[in-house]
Design a protein around this motif. Structure first.
Motif, PDB file in Angstrom:
ATOM      1  N   ARG A 142       0.836  -1.205   0.000  1.00 26.66           N
ATOM      2  CA  ARG A 142       0.000   0.000   0.000  1.00 26.66           C
ATOM      3  C   ARG A 142       0.873   1.258   0.000  1.00 26.66           C
ATOM      4  O   ARG A 142       0.601   2.208  -0.731  1.00 26.66           O
ATOM      5  N   LYS A 197       2.554   2.131  -3.328  1.00 29.84           N
ATOM      6  CA  LYS A 197       1.740   2.761  -4.368  1.00 29.84           C
ATOM      7  C   LYS A 197       2.140   4.223  -4.548  1.00 29.84           C
ATOM      8  O   LYS A 197       1.961   4.790  -5.622  1.00 29.84           O
ATOM      9  N   GLY A 198       2.679   4.820  -3.494  1.00 32.62           N
ATOM     10  CA  GLY A 198       3.144   6.189  -3.590  1.00 32.62           C
ATOM     11  C   GLY A 198       4.439   6.324  -4.367  1.00 32.62           C
ATOM     12  O   GLY A 198       4.856   7.439  -4.696  1.00 32.62           O
ATOM     13  N   LYS A 207      -1.004  10.759  -3.739  1.00 34.62           N
ATOM     14  CA  LYS A 207      -1.405   9.373  -3.953  1.00 34.62           C
ATOM     15  C   LYS A 207      -1.325   8.581  -2.652  1.00 34.62           C
ATOM     16  O   LYS A 207      -2.230   7.789  -2.334  1.00 34.62           O
ATOM     17  N   LEU A 208      -0.259   8.792  -1.886  1.00 44.05           N
ATOM     18  CA  LEU A 208      -0.118   8.057  -0.632  1.00 44.05           C
ATOM     19  C   LEU A 208      -1.146   8.527   0.393  1.00 44.05           C
ATOM     20  O   LEU A 208      -1.725   7.713   1.123  1.00 44.05           O
ATOM     21  N   GLU A 260      -4.336   6.819  -0.563  1.00 42.19           N
ATOM     22  CA  GLU A 260      -4.302   5.380  -0.283  1.00 42.19           C
ATOM     23  C   GLU A 260      -4.530   5.091   1.191  1.00 42.19           C
ATOM     24  O   GLU A 260      -5.227   4.132   1.566  1.00 42.19           O
TER      25      GLU A 260
END
Length: 217
Positions: free
Chosen positions: A59, A62-63, A171-172, A175
């Motif tokens: 997870r 993803k950043g 993005k992080l 998420e």
């Protein structure tokens, strides 16, 4: 080991041994050090997200997609990853929570002492909120103090570490649902044990000379 020796020997790890896991007892010790990091007027405007398994690390990774893909392996192959987050505002609830914790921990001998601490902390917050208009940056500075504690703490426990600003903050945050909780990601730190392929482990440390960075009055 003395702090000077730790500062001279720790470095930013570029590759991790994915087969080695940090013992939970060691992580607990490091997190306790991190929680006790200093901050201006004990403001503690931070929160720390800890990933210890493959799902959690994925997870966070993803950043590091797209333009920051060069950091993806450092996240996925590390034993643990910590996201250091900063508050998006200095809320009344947080100020009250910090004051209540100080009182619970026995820092106030009198009601005047408690009121004085509250007034002083608020004066700094308001200075940065209204006069200097840099409250967010001020809070981020406190989180970077915690980063310093984390990096030296990791070295003291024989752990390798990689602090990273190279990731997509938006993005992080999305998420992990950080902004809805009143936080934003600031820096990601991977923890674990270096791989034998880590080129940076073999390079000499480089810093400007004492003459260049110190002025003695």
């Amino acid at each position: 080991m003395q702090l000077t020796a730790l500062a001279k020997t720790r470095y930013t790890t570029k590759a991790y041994d994915a087969t080695r896991k940090v013992a939970q007892e060691t992580i607990d010790t490091l997190l306790d050090q991190l929680r006790h990091s200093p901050s201006s007027v004990n403001s503690q405007p931070w929160h720390f997200i800890v990933a210890s398994d493959e799902q959690g690390k994925a997870r966070i990774a993803k950043g590091a997609e797209g333009a920051f893909a060069y950091n993806e392996a450092k996240i996925l192959h590390a034993s643990h990853v910590i996201v250091l987050c900063t508050r998006t505002e200095m809320s009344e609830d947080h100020l009250q929570a910090v004051l209540a914790q100080e009182e619970q921990d026995g820092r106030f001998a009198t009601a005047d002492a408690k009121a004085g601490q509250d007034t002083t902390r608020r004066s700094y917050v308001n200075l940065h909120r209204y006069d200097l208009k840099d409250l967010q940056h001020w809070m981020e500075k406190q989180t970077y103090l915690a980063l310093g504690t984390l990096l030296l703490g990791a070295a003291s426990l024989g752990l390798d570490a990689t602090p990273m600003e190279g990731f997509d903050f938006k993005k992080l945050d999305a998420e992990l649902g950080l902004r809805e909780k009143g936080f934003s990601s600031l820096v990601v730190v991977s923890l674990g044990y270096r791989s034998e392929t880590d080129f940076n482990a073999k390079l000499p440390k480089s810093r400007l000379s004492a003459q260049a960075v110190f002025t003695h009055l």
